[in-house]
Design a protein around this motif. Structure first.
Motif, mmCIF file in Angstrom:
data_model
loop_
_atom_site.group_PDB
_atom_site.id
_atom_site.type_symbol
_atom_site.label_atom_id
_atom_site.label_comp_id
_atom_site.label_asym_id
_atom_site.label_seq_id
_atom_site.Cartn_x
_atom_site.Cartn_y
_atom_site.Cartn_z
ATOM 1 N N LYS A 13 41.153 24.444 36.963
ATOM 2 C CA LYS A 13 42.701 24.578 37.142
ATOM 3 C C LYS A 13 43.021 24.221 38.540
ATOM 4 O O LYS A 13 42.682 24.734 39.682
ATOM 5 C CB LYS A 13 42.968 25.866 36.803
ATOM 6 C CG LYS A 13 44.807 26.201 36.705
ATOM 7 C CD LYS A 13 44.899 27.717 36.189
ATOM 8 C CE LYS A 13 46.338 27.608 36.173
ATOM 9 N NZ LYS A 13 46.780 29.148 35.770
ATOM 10 N N LYS A 15 46.926 22.499 40.841
ATOM 11 C CA LYS A 15 48.288 22.014 41.016
ATOM 12 C C LYS A 15 48.247 20.612 41.270
ATOM 13 O O LYS A 15 49.274 20.014 41.120
ATOM 14 C CB LYS A 15 49.019 22.747 41.942
ATOM 15 C CG LYS A 15 49.140 24.084 41.502
ATOM 16 C CD LYS A 15 50.056 24.780 42.702
ATOM 17 C CE LYS A 15 50.163 26.416 42.054
ATOM 18 N NZ LYS A 15 51.053 27.020 43.123
ATOM 19 N N GLU A 31 43.178 22.348 33.437
ATOM 20 C CA GLU A 31 44.816 22.140 33.603
ATOM 21 C C GLU A 31 45.097 21.631 34.893
ATOM 22 O O GLU A 31 44.493 22.192 35.821
ATOM 23 C CB GLU A 31 45.368 23.868 33.427
ATOM 24 C CG GLU A 31 46.679 23.932 33.463
ATOM 25 C CD GLU A 31 47.145 25.353 33.300
ATOM 26 O OE1 GLU A 31 48.475 25.489 33.595
ATOM 27 O OE2 GLU A 31 46.352 26.131 32.863
ATOM 28 N N ASN A 33 48.234 19.174 36.985
ATOM 29 C CA ASN A 33 49.707 18.274 36.990
ATOM 30 C C ASN A 33 49.451 16.879 36.484
ATOM 31 O O ASN A 33 50.185 16.245 35.838
ATOM 32 C CB ASN A 33 50.287 18.243 38.588
ATOM 33 C CG ASN A 33 51.127 19.565 38.595
ATOM 34 O OD1 ASN A 33 51.411 20.341 37.733
ATOM 35 N ND2 ASN A 33 51.331 19.823 39.708
ATOM 36 N N LYS A 46 45.266 20.230 29.306
ATOM 37 C CA LYS A 46 46.653 20.697 29.708
ATOM 38 C C LYS A 46 47.062 20.056 30.983
ATOM 39 O O LYS A 46 46.477 20.224 32.010
ATOM 40 C CB LYS A 46 47.022 22.118 29.576
ATOM 41 C CG LYS A 46 46.719 23.098 28.811
ATOM 42 C CD LYS A 46 47.202 24.252 28.530
ATOM 43 C CE LYS A 46 47.044 24.975 27.668
ATOM 44 N NZ LYS A 46 47.542 26.507 27.668
ATOM 45 N N ASN A 48 50.355 18.826 32.924
ATOM 46 C CA ASN A 48 51.863 19.106 32.995
ATOM 47 C C ASN A 48 52.859 18.031 33.114
ATOM 48 O O ASN A 48 53.825 17.622 32.847
ATOM 49 C CB ASN A 48 52.282 20.071 34.111
ATOM 50 C CG ASN A 48 51.319 21.297 33.897
ATOM 51 O OD1 ASN A 48 51.372 21.708 32.782
ATOM 52 N ND2 ASN A 48 51.192 22.099 35.073
ATOM 53 N N SER A 49 51.943 16.934 33.643
ATOM 54 C CA SER A 49 52.747 15.695 34.174
ATOM 55 C C SER A 49 52.176 14.314 33.152
ATOM 56 O O SER A 49 52.508 14.394 32.105
ATOM 57 C CB SER A 49 52.869 15.252 35.524
ATOM 58 O OG SER A 49 53.826 14.138 35.858
ATOM 59 N N GLY A 66 52.500 15.957 29.290
ATOM 60 C CA GLY A 66 54.060 15.798 29.334
ATOM 61 C C GLY A 66 54.352 14.134 29.335
ATOM 62 O O GLY A 66 55.308 13.842 28.542
#
Length: 68
Positions: A13, A15, A31, A33, A46, A48-49, A66
């Motif tokens: 995980k 960022k 997970e 971005n 997963k 996010n972006s 995303g």
């Protein structure tokens, strides 16, 4: 940012960005971005972006993104 050129089993995980090289393989949960996949992924992903999938990529499992 993480670049995987070997094998990783488990959860990662961040960022930042996950890059799976052509010889890389992640089995488990990831997970982040942003992700660039050239190798293999099996599990729950997963992003996010933005997820970038190269022609050599092989993805199996659940993918939530995303933007592709």
């Amino acid at each position: 940012d993480f670049r995987i050129d070997g094998t990783l089993e488990g959860t990662i995980k961040t960022k930042g960005r996950i890059i799976i090289g052509t010889e890389g393989f992640i089995k488990g949960n990831a997970e982040c971005n942003n992700a660039d996949i050239e190798g293999k992924f099996a599990g729950e992903l997963k992003v996010n972006s933005t997820l970038t999938v190269k022609t050599t990529a092989n993805i199996s499992g659940e993918v939530v993104i995303g933007k592709l």
